[in-house]
Write a protein that holds these residues in place. Structure first.
Motif, PDB file in Angstrom:
ATOM      1  N   THR A   1      11.899   4.222 -24.647  1.00 36.86           N
ATOM      2  CA  THR A   1      12.476   4.631 -25.936  1.00 36.86           C
ATOM      3  C   THR A   1      11.449   4.868 -27.036  1.00 36.86           C
ATOM      4  O   THR A   1      11.681   5.683 -27.930  1.00 36.86           O
TER       5      THR A   1
ATOM      6  N   ASP B   1      10.350   2.245 -36.159  1.00 38.30           N
ATOM      7  CA  ASP B   1      10.725   3.212 -35.127  1.00 38.30           C
ATOM      8  C   ASP B   1      12.119   2.856 -34.608  1.00 38.30           C
ATOM      9  O   ASP B   1      12.322   1.771 -34.059  1.00 38.30           O
TER      10      ASP B   1
ATOM     11  N   THR C   1      11.824   8.849 -26.711  1.00 37.60           N
ATOM     12  CA  THR C   1      10.582   9.508 -27.126  1.00 37.60           C
ATOM     13  C   THR C   1       9.362   8.910 -26.444  1.00 37.60           C
ATOM     14  O   THR C   1       8.230   9.292 -26.748  1.00 37.60           O
TER      15      THR C   1
END
Length: 452
Positions: free
Chosen positions: A237, A257, A332
């Motif tokens: 992630t 994040d 990501t």
């Protein structure tokens, strides 16, 4: 317990100082002038017999050690005058062996002296204690017709290389990997698809529950094993680099994040779906692993050592499947990386017989030796062309498909941050807090240990 550990370390230090004073083993630097490093292009032509001392990890009497004893015997036969002394170099012996390195009595070949992913182990190379192996690895191996370096999987290179200089100070003799094991026969019986994605994992959990089987075996009595779940999820992630910066290095905040919270929510969803073994909170890791092999759970996230560790309880007809941790759609992070550890051999820059030491390393990592060790002992190899161990079907293909092997546990095991991260993950998995509360507690704890 801590007092006992300190006593053992103290005794080891006394023993190693005695060894250093007595001149140590048959090889090593012995406090004498080092042999000049041989010309890289012709190093095999420079091999001469003599004494060398090599570190070995397997215990006395084990099949793994027999392979190394065979290599030693062959070298002693091929190079008259050779004497290979094998010294146990596993965890408990490290304080003593490292003191020998400091005292100028290093083993010619040793383990745990370098790991490009571990900043704490770069000093040995930076201080000139280790031989740069790259000039030798760049030479064509006459047995393969290719540069020696090319025989290793590219995914393992970051363990071998110094992150700043690109020099190579370690060669992997075996790997351990965090993989998702599944009961292949159970999946086939109930028409469940082995999970490639996180959504697949949730569907597989539903299918197993419908079949009356707990989806995932996990222990609630060893926090780092529960932490394998958050570690792997966060790699998908947010990415390995980002996770390590925040968790281990204290750079930035875990709240910055959104992938960190997303990962915790994914773990909470799995918990709320009753995805874990019933009673896992009070089940130790051996019992949890045994229940997986007894068919009471369909999957387990564990190190590749699982099969050898549980060999005595695995039914002969058990059909095991091996997968990379599932990818996360929209994540990501690194979708093709794996968490792993490599056992790396290093050569002393002050060895009195560098060519013979290099030959020891070459033979240990040869395709022939690595294939035998995979087939007969079950070790996972970093060498291309070595098949999967019989007990770990397909794991060689899993490694080949990985774009990068990342250091397991993000270096947390050597950091005070482990006392923050893994306990909070355990509370989440136990149902004592939700994902948001876990994030907030992690943020507070990490700020405290990193001084933020």
């Amino acid at each position: 317990m801590k007092a006992v550990q300190k006593l053992m370390v103290g005794l080891a230090a006394v023993s190693c100082l005695a060894l250093a004073a007595c001149g140590g083993g048959s090889g090593g630097t012995g406090g004498q002038a080092a042999q000049k490093a041989p010309d890289a292009k012709n190093w095999r032509q420079d091999i001469k017999g003599g004494p060398i001392e090599v570190g070995v990890l397997p215990a006395v009497g084990t099949p793994s050690l027999k392979f190394l004893e065979d290599i030693a015997a062959a070298m002693e036969k091929d190079y008259p005058g050779t004497e290979v002394k094998q010294t146990f170099a596993n965890t408990k012996t490290r304080p003593a062996l490292e003191q020998r390195w400091r005292a100028g009595d290093a083993l010619d070949v040793d383990y745990t002296m370098f790991d490009g992913t571990n900043p704490a182990l770069l000093d040995w190379a930076d201080d000139g204690a280790l031989l740069d192996l790259k000039p030798y690895l760049d030479q064509v191996d006459t047995t393969t017709g290719k540069p020696w370096l090319e025989q290793f999987s590219p995914a393992v290179m970051q363990f071998m290389q110094h992150p700043k200089t690109g020099k190579v100070y370690g060669v992997p003799s075996e790997l351990s990997l965090q993989v998702l094991f599944y009961n292949a026969a159970l999946f086939e019986k109930h028409g469940i698809t082995p999970p490639a994605t996180w959504d697949d994992l949730l569907k597989a959990a539903d299918g197993l529950k419908a079949a009356g089987v707990d989806p995932i075996a996990v222990t609630g009595l060893f926090e780092p094993y529960m932490g394998m779940w958050s570690d792997n999820i966060w790699m998908r992630t947010v990415g390995y680099g980002k996770a390590r910066e925040v968790l281990t290095d204290g750079k930035g905040s875990i709240t910055e994040d959104p992938g960190f919270l997303k990962g915790l929510q994914m773990l909470q969803d799995l918990r709320d779906k009753k995805g874990f073994l019933k009673g896992f909170e009070g089940t130790d890791f051996t019992a949890a692993q045994a229940q997986f092999f007894q068919g009471k759970a369909g999957m387990i996230l564990m190190g590749s050592w699982l099969v050898s560790e549980m060999a005595d309880v695995i039914p002969k007809d058990f059909k095991l499947g091996v997968l990379q941790f599932p990818t996360v759609t929209g994540g990501t992070g690194d979708q093709a990386s794996m968490l792993a550890a490599a056992q790396l051999m290093s050569v002393s820059a002050k060895s009195e017989n560098i060519p013979l030491s290099l030959e020891w390393v070459r033979r240990v990592v040869s395709v022939e030796t690595q294939t035998r060790r995979a087939t007969e002992v079950g070790e996972v190899s970093a060498v291309k062309g070595v098949s999967s161990p019989p007990g770990l079907p397909g794991i060689a293909d899993v490694v080949a498909k990985a774009d990068r092997l990342q250091a397991a546990y993000y270096g947390l095991m050597q950091s005070k941050a482990k006392d923050v991260v893994y306990p909070e993950i355990a509370k989440l998995m136990f149902g004592k807090q939700d994902a948001q509360q876990t994030l907030e507690n992690l943020d507070k704890g990490l700020r405290r240990v990193h001084g933020g």
